[in-house]
Write a protein that holds these residues in place. Structure first.
Motif, PDB file in Angstrom:
ATOM      1  N   MET A 148       5.461  36.597  96.745  1.00 13.02           N
ATOM      2  CA  MET A 148       6.426  35.722  96.110  1.00 13.02           C
ATOM      3  C   MET A 148       7.697  36.518  95.806  1.00 13.02           C
ATOM      4  SD  MET A 148       6.706  33.554  92.537  1.00 13.02           S
ATOM      5  CE  MET A 148       5.059  33.327  92.171  1.00 13.02           C
ATOM      6  N   SER A 149       8.840  35.925  96.084  1.00  8.74           N
ATOM      7  CA  SER A 149      10.130  36.547  95.823  1.00  8.74           C
ATOM      8  C   SER A 149      10.410  36.551  94.325  1.00  8.74           C
ATOM      9  CB  SER A 149      11.227  35.773  96.547  1.00  8.74           C
ATOM     10  OG  SER A 149      12.490  36.257  96.174  1.00  8.74           O
ATOM     11  N   ARG A 150      11.175  37.531  93.892  1.00 17.31           N
ATOM     12  CA  ARG A 150      11.585  37.572  92.488  1.00 17.31           C
ATOM     13  C   ARG A 150      12.757  36.632  92.223  1.00 17.31           C
ATOM     14  NH1 ARG A 150      11.435  43.419  90.025  1.00 17.31           N
ATOM     15  NH2 ARG A 150      11.567  42.090  88.207  1.00 17.31           N
ATOM     16  N   LEU A 151      13.321  36.055  93.291  1.00 14.37           N
ATOM     17  CA  LEU A 151      14.422  35.107  93.156  1.00 14.37           C
ATOM     18  C   LEU A 151      13.891  33.685  93.261  1.00 14.37           C
ATOM     19  CD1 LEU A 151      17.004  36.858  95.506  1.00 14.37           C
ATOM     20  CD2 LEU A 151      16.876  37.003  93.018  1.00 14.37           C
ATOM     21  N   LEU A 152      14.475  32.772  92.521  1.00 19.95           N
ATOM     22  CA  LEU A 152      14.078  31.367  92.590  1.00 19.95           C
ATOM     23  C   LEU A 152      14.462  30.742  93.920  1.00 19.95           C
ATOM     24  CD1 LEU A 152      15.087  30.134  89.042  1.00 19.95           C
ATOM     25  CD2 LEU A 152      12.770  30.371  89.943  1.00 19.95           C
ATOM     26  N   ILE A 153      15.618  31.130  94.432  1.00 19.22           N
ATOM     27  CA  ILE A 153      16.147  30.583  95.678  1.00 19.22           C
ATOM     28  C   ILE A 153      16.452  31.749  96.603  1.00 19.22           C
ATOM     29  CG2 ILE A 153      18.052  29.261  96.697  1.00 19.22           C
ATOM     30  CD1 ILE A 153      18.341  27.866  93.972  1.00 19.22           C
ATOM     31  N   ASN A 154      16.185  31.582  97.883  1.00 18.73           N
ATOM     32  CA  ASN A 154      16.389  32.656  98.843  1.00 18.73           C
ATOM     33  C   ASN A 154      17.863  32.726  99.262  1.00 18.73           C
ATOM     34  OD1 ASN A 154      15.946  34.732 100.623  1.00 18.73           O
ATOM     35  ND2 ASN A 154      15.198  33.401 102.259  1.00 18.73           N
ATOM     36  N   GLU A 155      18.682  33.352  98.430  1.00 21.07           N
ATOM     37  CA  GLU A 155      20.077  33.610  98.759  1.00 21.07           C
ATOM     38  C   GLU A 155      20.515  34.871  98.039  1.00 21.07           C
ATOM     39  OE1 GLU A 155      23.299  31.188  96.571  1.00 21.07           O
ATOM     40  OE2 GLU A 155      21.615  29.819  96.716  1.00 21.07           O
ATOM     41  N   SER A 156      21.617  35.451  98.475  1.00 19.52           N
ATOM     42  CA  SER A 156      22.101  36.691  97.865  1.00 19.52           C
ATOM     43  C   SER A 156      22.503  36.451  96.416  1.00 19.52           C
ATOM     44  CB  SER A 156      23.295  37.228  98.642  1.00 19.52           C
ATOM     45  OG  SER A 156      22.909  37.554  99.947  1.00 19.52           O
ATOM     46  N   PRO A 157      21.988  37.264  95.502  1.00 22.19           N
ATOM     47  CA  PRO A 157      22.350  37.089  94.093  1.00 22.19           C
ATOM     48  C   PRO A 157      23.707  37.707  93.788  1.00 22.19           C
ATOM     49  CG  PRO A 157      20.822  38.908  94.317  1.00 22.19           C
ATOM     50  CD  PRO A 157      20.978  38.304  95.686  1.00 22.19           C
ATOM     51  N   VAL A 158      24.285  37.312  92.672  1.00 22.72           N
ATOM     52  CA  VAL A 158      25.498  37.915  92.133  1.00 22.72           C
ATOM     53  C   VAL A 158      25.062  38.711  90.912  1.00 22.72           C
ATOM     54  CG1 VAL A 158      27.722  37.448  91.052  1.00 22.72           C
ATOM     55  CG2 VAL A 158      26.975  36.065  92.986  1.00 22.72           C
ATOM     56  N   MET A 159      25.462  39.963  90.870  1.00 25.85           N
ATOM     57  CA  MET A 159      25.030  40.874  89.810  1.00 25.85           C
ATOM     58  C   MET A 159      25.899  40.737  88.559  1.00 25.85           C
ATOM     59  SD  MET A 159      22.967  43.650  89.290  1.00 25.85           S
ATOM     60  CE  MET A 159      22.732  44.471  90.838  1.00 25.85           C
ATOM     61  N   ILE A 160      25.258  40.715  87.416  1.00 23.63           N
ATOM     62  CA  ILE A 160      25.966  40.741  86.132  1.00 23.63           C
ATOM     63  C   ILE A 160      25.439  41.940  85.365  1.00 23.63           C
ATOM     64  CG2 ILE A 160      26.359  39.573  83.932  1.00 23.63           C
ATOM     65  CD1 ILE A 160      25.959  36.919  85.457  1.00 23.63           C
ATOM     66  N   ILE A 161      26.342  42.819  84.979  1.00 24.15           N
ATOM     67  CA  ILE A 161      25.979  43.985  84.179  1.00 24.15           C
ATOM     68  C   ILE A 161      26.363  43.670  82.734  1.00 24.15           C
ATOM     69  CG2 ILE A 161      26.347  46.458  83.835  1.00 24.15           C
ATOM     70  CD1 ILE A 161      27.085  46.531  86.868  1.00 24.15           C
ATOM     71  N   PRO A 162      25.374  43.487  81.853  1.00 25.43           N
ATOM     72  CA  PRO A 162      25.661  43.022  80.493  1.00 25.43           C
ATOM     73  C   PRO A 162      26.671  43.873  79.722  1.00 25.43           C
ATOM     74  CG  PRO A 162      23.322  42.839  80.935  1.00 25.43           C
ATOM     75  CD  PRO A 162      23.934  43.579  82.102  1.00 25.43           C
ATOM     76  N   SER A 163      26.562  45.198  79.769  1.00 22.37           N
ATOM     77  CA  SER A 163      27.486  46.042  79.002  1.00 22.37           C
ATOM     78  C   SER A 163      28.913  45.937  79.543  1.00 22.37           C
ATOM     79  CB  SER A 163      27.019  47.494  78.987  1.00 22.37           C
ATOM     80  OG  SER A 163      26.979  48.022  80.301  1.00 22.37           O
ATOM     81  N   LEU A 164      29.071  45.805  80.850  1.00 20.47           N
ATOM     82  CA  LEU A 164      30.396  45.645  81.444  1.00 20.47           C
ATOM     83  C   LEU A 164      30.988  44.290  81.058  1.00 20.47           C
ATOM     84  CD1 LEU A 164      32.545  46.921  83.291  1.00 20.47           C
ATOM     85  CD2 LEU A 164      31.380  45.839  85.233  1.00 20.47           C
ATOM     86  N   ALA A 165      30.174  43.241  81.102  1.00 20.88           N
ATOM     87  CA  ALA A 165      30.636  41.902  80.720  1.00 20.88           C
ATOM     88  C   ALA A 165      31.066  41.866  79.254  1.00 20.88           C
ATOM     89  CB  ALA A 165      29.540  40.874  80.988  1.00 20.88           C
ATOM     90  N   ALA A 166      30.330  42.564  78.397  1.00 18.21           N
ATOM     91  CA  ALA A 166      30.687  42.600  76.977  1.00 18.21           C
ATOM     92  C   ALA A 166      32.009  43.335  76.767  1.00 18.21           C
ATOM     93  CB  ALA A 166      29.578  43.274  76.173  1.00 18.21           C
ATOM     94  N   LYS A 167      32.271  44.320  77.612  1.00 13.22           N
ATOM     95  CA  LYS A 167      33.475  45.140  77.451  1.00 13.22           C
ATOM     96  C   LYS A 167      34.728  44.491  78.033  1.00 13.22           C
ATOM     97  CE  LYS A 167      34.958  49.896  77.931  1.00 13.22           C
ATOM     98  NZ  LYS A 167      34.559  51.246  78.294  1.00 13.22           N
ATOM     99  N   ILE A 168      34.624  43.890  79.230  1.00  9.51           N
ATOM    100  CA  ILE A 168      35.837  43.383  79.895  1.00  9.51           C
ATOM    101  C   ILE A 168      35.833  41.869  80.112  1.00  9.51           C
ATOM    102  CG2 ILE A 168      36.260  45.583  81.039  1.00  9.51           C
ATOM    103  CD1 ILE A 168      35.284  44.312  83.672  1.00  9.51           C
TER     104      ILE A 168
END
Length: 106
Positions: free
Chosen positions: A1-21
């Protein structure tokens, strides 16, 4: 089983970067970082990637072109994102991007 719900390329979110910028800026910067990692375009000692706003919007279809423009402008103003025109024909206004790694700390 894939770790993704849907078989497509994910977009990465880095929480500390999002909090900063900001969330939008962090997603766009990470997406550009991804493409820089596979880009073969080396100019003046930096790696560059190019796309139109519409092409970025195809990769980030949950945002409008105007949201992507605002996010890119914000990253440029923060000094994290470098942009230039390295096109053969100067009438081609497609922007090229690189990350200022000294400022970004990456």
């Amino acid at each position: 089983m894939s770790r993704l719900l849907i078989n497509e390329s994910p977009v990465m979110i880095i929480p500390s970067l999002a909090a900063k910028i900001g969330l939008n800026e962090a997603v766009v910067l990470q997406q550009i970082h991804y493409w820089l990692g596979i880009s073969k375009h080396k100019i003046e000692g930096k790696t560059w990637v190019y796309n139109t706003y519409e092409e970025w919007q195809k990769q980030l279809p949950f945002w409008s072109v105007s949201t992507i423009k605002r996010s890119i402008r914000s990253l440029e103003m923060l000094g994290l994102l470098l942009s230039d025109n390295w096109n053969q024909m100067k009438m081609d206004k497609t922007k090229w991007y690189s990350i200022d790694r000294k400022i970004a700390g990456v």
